[in-house]
Design a protein around this motif. Structure first.
Motif, mmCIF file in Angstrom:
data_model
loop_
_atom_site.group_PDB
_atom_site.id
_atom_site.type_symbol
_atom_site.label_atom_id
_atom_site.label_comp_id
_atom_site.label_asym_id
_atom_site.label_seq_id
_atom_site.Cartn_x
_atom_site.Cartn_y
_atom_site.Cartn_z
ATOM 1 N N GLY A 33 0.840 -1.197 0.000
ATOM 2 C CA GLY A 33 0.000 0.000 0.000
ATOM 3 C C GLY A 33 0.871 1.241 0.000
ATOM 4 O O GLY A 33 1.932 1.264 0.628
ATOM 5 N N ASN A 34 0.449 2.245 -0.728
ATOM 6 C CA ASN A 34 1.131 3.544 -0.722
ATOM 7 C C ASN A 34 0.086 4.563 -0.289
ATOM 8 O O ASN A 34 -0.742 4.973 -1.084
ATOM 9 N N TRP A 35 0.134 4.904 0.978
ATOM 10 C CA TRP A 35 -0.905 5.787 1.522
ATOM 11 C C TRP A 35 -0.747 7.230 1.051
ATOM 12 O O TRP A 35 -1.638 8.039 1.242
ATOM 13 N N LYS A 36 0.414 7.556 0.511
ATOM 14 C CA LYS A 36 0.709 8.936 0.078
ATOM 15 C C LYS A 36 0.463 9.898 1.250
ATOM 16 O O LYS A 36 0.703 9.522 2.391
ATOM 17 N N CYS A 37 -0.023 11.122 0.957
ATOM 18 C CA CYS A 37 -0.199 12.118 2.027
ATOM 19 C C CYS A 37 -1.640 12.035 2.533
ATOM 20 O O CYS A 37 -2.420 12.981 2.401
ATOM 21 N N GLY A 72 1.291 -5.825 -6.566
ATOM 22 C CA GLY A 72 0.902 -4.455 -6.866
ATOM 23 C C GLY A 72 1.362 -3.440 -5.843
ATOM 24 O O GLY A 72 1.611 -3.767 -4.681
ATOM 25 N N LEU A 73 1.513 -2.210 -6.327
ATOM 26 C CA LEU A 73 1.712 -1.046 -5.458
ATOM 27 C C LEU A 73 0.399 -0.266 -5.548
ATOM 28 O O LEU A 73 0.024 0.211 -6.620
ATOM 29 N N ILE A 74 -0.281 -0.191 -4.430
ATOM 30 C CA ILE A 74 -1.669 0.247 -4.421
ATOM 31 C C ILE A 74 -1.805 1.598 -3.728
ATOM 32 O O ILE A 74 -1.452 1.710 -2.548
ATOM 33 N N GLY A 75 -2.320 2.587 -4.428
ATOM 34 C CA GLY A 75 -2.520 3.912 -3.825
ATOM 35 C C GLY A 75 -3.892 4.022 -3.206
ATOM 36 O O GLY A 75 -4.143 3.542 -2.096
ATOM 37 N N GLY A 76 -4.821 4.620 -3.943
ATOM 38 C CA GLY A 76 -6.166 4.907 -3.425
ATOM 39 C C GLY A 76 -6.829 3.722 -2.740
ATOM 40 O O GLY A 76 -7.404 3.875 -1.654
ATOM 41 N N ALA A 77 -6.743 2.561 -3.344
ATOM 42 C CA ALA A 77 -7.448 1.394 -2.792
ATOM 43 C C ALA A 77 -6.768 0.829 -1.541
ATOM 44 O O ALA A 77 -7.311 -0.068 -0.904
ATOM 45 N N GLY A 112 11.560 6.964 -6.231
ATOM 46 C CA GLY A 112 11.350 7.205 -7.662
ATOM 47 C C GLY A 112 9.895 7.268 -8.070
ATOM 48 O O GLY A 112 9.579 7.186 -9.266
ATOM 49 N N HIS A 113 8.996 7.431 -7.109
ATOM 50 C CA HIS A 113 7.582 7.544 -7.482
ATOM 51 C C HIS A 113 7.415 8.748 -8.419
ATOM 52 O O HIS A 113 8.045 9.785 -8.225
ATOM 53 N N SER A 114 6.521 8.621 -9.384
ATOM 54 C CA SER A 114 6.363 9.701 -10.373
ATOM 55 C C SER A 114 5.935 11.014 -9.719
ATOM 56 O O SER A 114 6.267 12.084 -10.210
ATOM 57 N N TYR A 144 6.311 -1.023 -11.696
ATOM 58 C CA TYR A 144 5.971 -0.328 -12.947
ATOM 59 C C TYR A 144 4.651 0.398 -12.733
ATOM 60 O O TYR A 144 3.626 -0.228 -12.458
ATOM 61 N N GLU A 145 4.718 1.718 -12.840
ATOM 62 C CA GLU A 145 3.521 2.529 -12.602
ATOM 63 C C GLU A 145 3.347 3.531 -13.747
ATOM 64 O O GLU A 145 3.937 4.626 -13.707
ATOM 65 N N PRO A 146 2.556 3.171 -14.756
ATOM 66 C CA PRO A 146 2.328 4.138 -15.831
ATOM 67 C C PRO A 146 1.612 5.373 -15.267
ATOM 68 O O PRO A 146 0.605 5.232 -14.561
ATOM 69 N N TRP A 152 -0.183 7.609 -16.464
ATOM 70 C CA TRP A 152 -1.555 7.815 -16.933
ATOM 71 C C TRP A 152 -2.560 6.927 -16.203
ATOM 72 O O TRP A 152 -3.764 7.118 -16.309
ATOM 73 N N ALA A 153 -2.067 5.977 -15.462
ATOM 74 C CA ALA A 153 -2.965 5.082 -14.718
ATOM 75 C C ALA A 153 -3.019 5.418 -13.234
ATOM 76 O O ALA A 153 -3.860 4.889 -12.516
ATOM 77 N N ILE A 154 -2.129 6.316 -12.771
ATOM 78 C CA ILE A 154 -2.062 6.580 -11.331
ATOM 79 C C ILE A 154 -3.180 7.530 -10.901
ATOM 80 O O ILE A 154 -3.257 8.670 -11.381
ATOM 81 N N GLY A 155 -4.038 7.037 -10.043
ATOM 82 C CA GLY A 155 -5.102 7.865 -9.478
ATOM 83 C C GLY A 155 -6.152 8.308 -10.493
ATOM 84 O O GLY A 155 -6.979 9.159 -10.202
ATOM 85 N N THR A 156 -6.129 7.737 -11.669
ATOM 86 C CA THR A 156 -7.037 8.186 -12.730
ATOM 87 C C THR A 156 -8.223 7.245 -12.922
ATOM 88 O O THR A 156 -9.165 7.582 -13.628
ATOM 89 N N GLY A 166 1.527 -0.876 -10.614
ATOM 90 C CA GLY A 166 0.805 0.156 -9.859
ATOM 91 C C GLY A 166 0.081 1.099 -10.793
ATOM 92 O O GLY A 166 0.577 1.421 -11.879
ATOM 93 N N GLY A 167 -1.097 1.526 -10.388
ATOM 94 C CA GLY A 167 -1.885 2.473 -11.186
ATOM 95 C C GLY A 167 -3.323 2.018 -11.246
ATOM 96 O O GLY A 167 -3.669 1.143 -12.035
ATOM 97 N N SER A 168 -4.158 2.592 -10.355
ATOM 98 C CA SER A 168 -5.593 2.264 -10.302
ATOM 99 C C SER A 168 -5.872 0.775 -10.148
ATOM 100 O O SER A 168 -6.858 0.264 -10.676
ATOM 101 N N CYS A 169 -5.005 0.106 -9.442
ATOM 102 C CA CYS A 169 -5.257 -1.300 -9.115
ATOM 103 C C CYS A 169 -6.342 -1.314 -8.034
ATOM 104 O O CYS A 169 -6.295 -0.528 -7.087
HETATM 105 P P1 PGA Z 1 -3.303 4.526 -7.368
HETATM 106 O O1 PGA Z 1 -1.781 4.911 -7.018
HETATM 107 O O2 PGA Z 1 -3.476 3.098 -6.980
HETATM 108 O O3 PGA Z 1 -4.128 5.477 -6.536
HETATM 109 O O4 PGA Z 1 -3.477 4.743 -8.832
HETATM 110 C C1 PGA Z 1 -0.739 3.997 -7.201
HETATM 111 C C2 PGA Z 1 0.561 4.640 -6.807
HETATM 112 O O5 PGA Z 1 0.770 5.818 -7.110
HETATM 113 O O6 PGA Z 1 1.416 3.991 -6.174
#
Ligand code: PGA
Length: 252
Positions: free
Chosen positions: A8-12, A233-238, A96-98, A168-170, A172-176, A213-216
């Motif tokens: 999980g990547n809780w971010k801020c 997976g590297l999971i942000g929002g979820a 190295g997160h985008s 691998y986190e495209p 265009w797929a992150i948080g979209t 990673g990216g909207s998983c």
């Molecule tokens: P997301 O983020 O799952 O919210 O798209 C993934 C990430 O940035 O690691």
């Protein structure tokens, strides 16, 4: 060693109290399921790490920082060093997160310093790479991502490279909400593994965990994880909702 990983990547996001609750909920479910062959990691804000480490059983769940300083220590107000992260009980660091590259100007040069310090301090870097939409639309994603690796993790010795995890986190797929298709993920992951094999040999490439990673989310995780070159997976929002994150872990 190649492992199945759900990180999980809780971010801020989350206050300390919310973070502890979230971590406890994930820990309780992982405990119920007993031993599994998937490594679960929580990427929390720096402020939460110590308390999260106390709140969970770190024998079954690992904790990651989302960044570390590019200097070992000293007069760098506001920075948190790799040694400090390690001293909290975290075992991993996302590098190295985008979002760090884009909003905080992290270049390959800076990332190389962070990678070296993370490794010196016994942290496992989860190193992110991935292309922007224009690059994908131009069909140049493979060269782009290869170049990102060439400038950073491919400067490591084979011994050090073996210790890292790739994500691998495209962009265009992150948080979209727009996930890479299962086929797009597999294609890139196979390309990355091939590129690692060219550089370090097949054995090291086969031993490298490559996460998507990216909207998983709970709906698409199973299909993404079923690909032979997708190791989790590297999971942000979820990852911010315990039920969703747990469902993703259970996709394995
Ligand atoms: P997301 O983020 O799952 O919210 O798209 C993934 C990430 O940035 O690691």
């Amino acid at each position: 060693m190649r492992q199945k990983i759900v990180a999980g990547n809780w971010k801020c996001n989350t206050t300390l109290q919310e973070g502890i609750e979230l971590a406890k909920a994930v820990d309780a479910t992982v405990a119920e399921k007993g031993a599994r062959d998937v490594v679960v990691i929580l990427g929390t804000p720096f402020t939460h790490i110590t308390k999260v480490v106390e709140a969970i059983n770190t024998g079954r769940i690992g904790v990651a920082a989302q960044n570390c300083a590019s200097e070992a220590k000293g007069a760098y107000t506001g920075e948190v060093s790799a040694a400090m992260v390690k001293s909290t009980g975290a075992e991993y660091v996302i590098l190295g997160h985008s979002e760090r590259r884009q909003y905080y100007g992290e270049t390959s040069g800076i990332l190389n310093k962070k990678l070296a310090l993370a490794l010196e301090n016994g942290l496992t870097p989860i190193y992110c790479c991935g292309e922007a939409l224009e690059v994908r639309e131009a069909g140049a994603q493979n060269e782009f991502v290869k170049q990102q690796l060439a400038e950073t993790v491919f400067t490591l010795s084979p011994e050090d490279f073996k210790k890292i995890v790739i994500a691998y986190e495209p962009i265009w797929a992150i948080g979209t909400g727009r996930t890479a298709t299962s086929a797009q993920a597999q294609e890139m992951h196979a390309f990355l593994r091939g590129t690692i094999a060219e550089k370090y040999g097949k054995e090291i490439a086969d031993g490298t965990s490559i996460l998507y990673g990216g909207s998983c989310n709970p709906k698409n995780a199973k299909e993404l994880f079923a690909n032979p070159d997708v190791d989790g997976g590297l999971i942000g929002g979820a990852s911010l909702k315990a039920e969703d994150f747990i469902e993703i872990i259970n996709a394995y």
